[in-house]
Design an enzyme around this catalytic site. Structure first.
Site, short mmCIF file in Angstrom:
data_model
loop_
_atom_site.label_atom_id
_atom_site.label_comp_id
_atom_site.label_asym_id
_atom_site.label_seq_id
_atom_site.Cartn_x
_atom_site.Cartn_y
_atom_site.Cartn_z
N LYS A 117 0.86 -1.20 0.00
CA LYS A 117 0.00 0.00 0.00
C LYS A 117 0.89 1.24 0.00
O LYS A 117 1.94 1.26 0.64
CB LYS A 117 -0.89 -0.03 1.24
CG LYS A 117 -1.93 1.10 1.30
CD LYS A 117 -2.86 0.92 2.50
CE LYS A 117 -3.90 2.01 2.61
NZ LYS A 117 -4.84 1.80 3.73
N SER B 82 -9.83 1.71 2.80
CA SER B 82 -8.97 2.50 1.96
C SER B 82 -7.90 1.70 1.22
O SER B 82 -7.32 2.20 0.26
CB SER B 82 -8.28 3.57 2.81
OG SER B 82 -7.40 2.99 3.76
N SER C 3 -9.97 -0.65 7.00
CA SER C 3 -9.38 -0.50 5.67
C SER C 3 -8.65 -1.70 5.10
O SER C 3 -8.29 -1.69 3.93
CB SER C 3 -8.42 0.68 5.65
OG SER C 3 -9.16 1.87 5.49
#
Ligand code: GLN
Length: 472
Positions: free
Chosen positions: A68, A143, A167
């Site tokens: 990420k 997210s 997330s």
């Protein structure tokens, strides 16, 4: 399915090599990712250099892992999905990256996310759109939407995400993959760009529960560089993973099955619960009475911490620096005005408000008190049961664009995931079936399993049983 164990088997059997695998993954990303948008960038040359030198005897030897874009990897971009950090390059490795490398893994590829991890759809990324691989008209969740979409699209073997309020688990649920949020303090946050420091945790997104255990094994443990990291022994997460659920007590919180849940989601989760019961688990009705306060509490605490954490972005030290400014105040204002997107600004304003003198007691201190009650709910529950079962999200992945005009809709969709962060416990999302959409696409649904702090070994064992039940 190219899982971590399958990759390792292919290396051991001489069927492929880390460099050949990276080359083919790169080709797949070039060919197929433009339609999905999971990756923000990837650097084949540096990964190949690592692959040539890697030690295949290590537990993750030669396995590429997507990261990420809010986790620092030395000399690679770390944009956090923000214009503000669009050209920022990380000057060091996060502790999780250092540990993954020590286990032989190769960080490969930077994955899209909501800006600074604020959101549940990846639509708040300033740098690109990510689609759900099961239905490109829908969100991948967020997210960590890029991290989940990459695994679901088989454009990554496994990835890392971060989870402040869901997330990792929510995008894993929407994309039909496994997502684990470790207990607070289990995994170092050093090198994770902070959103809400008392809630943030890094964790794996994978094809299967075994892979989640393998990655957690490599990442967990005390880190002096993170003062909230726990100095607790790290058990072997794989030894008991196949032990099944016979004799385990699993709690069903009535507050997680009430109003607002999609009936098809509810029925798939109930089927998974029945399957675990059939494998010998004892199902116990429980109550988490402060559940209805969780969303409000989270949005006070998370925004307060975000407003403080994001004050470091001042146009001076790194990232965006506005030009043509009158004085230093103008530099701060213009850099932040130009660098941050609407959701990030909304959170900073809300967080600054709840911390401001005169409102602090009414909002921030009160939220901390409610947080203690929410934590107490889980302590009470875990005195009766080994783990808790619930949906991850009240509904399957929604259409892209459907909630952008109403942020409250997205805030409410966090209802089942954020309490785990407030309480600091561990939680995992495991696929438990699909709902057929009006357009006849298959939309995955996740079962959430929540466990006491530091009980990841037992959590993974239950998750493995749930996974085999839904695969059967
Ligand atoms: N959806 C939640 C939020 O917008 C959680 C985000 C996260 O876990 N990073 O804050």
């Amino acid at each position: 399915m190219l899982t971590i164990s399958e990759t390792r088997r292919r290396y051991a059997a001489g069927e492929t090599t880390p460099t050949a695998l990276l080359e083919s993954l790169h080709q797949e990303i070039i060919a197929r990712d433009p339609a999905i948008g999971a990756y923000l960038s990837h650097d084949l040359d540096s990964a190949l250099a690592e692959a040539r030198a890697c030690d295949l005897s290590l537990p993750l030897g030669g396995v590429p892992i997507g990261i990420k874009d809010n986790i620092a990897v030395y000399h690679q971009p770390a944009t956090c999905g923000s214009r503000y950090l669009e050209h920022f390059v990380a000057p060091y490795d996060a502790t999780v990256i250092r540990k993954l490398r020590a286990a032989g893994a190769i960080p490969f590829g930077r994955l899209n996310q909501d800006e600074f991890a604020m959101g549940s759809s990846t639509e708040n990324s300033a740098l690109g759109k990510t689609c759900n691989p099961h239905d490109p008209t829908r969100i991948p969740g967020g997210s960590s939407g890029g991290s989940a979409a990459a695994v679901a699209a088989k454009l990554a073997i496994a990835t890392l995400g971060s989870d402040t309020g869901g997330s990792i688990r929510q995008p894993a649920s929407h994309c039909g993959v496994v997502g684990l949020k470790p207990s607070y303090g289990r995994v170092s946050r050093y090198g994770l760009v902070a959103f809400a420091s008392s809630l943030d945790q890094i964790g794996p997104i994978t094809h299967c529960v075994d892979d989640a255990a393998l990655l957690l094994q490599a990442m967990a443990g005390h880190d002096p560089a993170d003062s909230t990291s726990l100095n607790a022994p790290v058990p072997n997460f794989l030894t008991e993973i196949n032990a099944g659920v016979r004799g385990k007590k699993l709690g069903i919180p009535k507050e997680y099955f009430g109003e607002g849940i999609d009936p098809e989601v509810r029925s798939l989760v109930e089927k998974a619960i029945a399957a675990l019961a059939a494998q010998g688990a004892e199902i116990v009705d429980i109550s988490l009475p402060h559940t209805s306060y969780a969303v409000a509490t989270y949005y006070v605490i998370a925004t307060a911490e975000a407003s403080s954490n994001l004050s470091r972005f001042d146009g001076v030290r790194y990232g965006k620096r506005a030009s043509q400014v009158a004085d230093v105040l103008d530099l701060y204002q213009k850099s932040r005005e130009q660098g941050f997107g609407a959701e990030v600004k909304r959170r900073i304003i809300l967080g600054t408000y709840v911390l401001s003198s005169g409102y602090y007691d009414a909002y921030y201190s009160r939220a901390q008190k409610v947080r203690a009650l929410i934590r107490q709910d889980f302590q009470n529950a875990f005195s009766q049961v080994d783990a808790i079962l619930s949906p991850v999200s009240p509904a399957p992945a929604r259409k892209i664009g459907a909630a952008v005009t109403d942020p409250l809709l997205d805030y409410l969709s966090d209802i089942y995931t954020i309490a785990a962060n407030l309480a600091g416990i561990c939680a995992i999302s495991v696929p438990c079936g699909n709902v057929t959409s009006e357009e006849h696409t298959q939309l995955p649904v996740g079962l959430q399993i929540l466990g006491p702090p530091l009980a990841e070994a037992s959590l993974l064992q239950i998750a493995k049983a749930a996974e085999s039940a839904t695969l059967a």
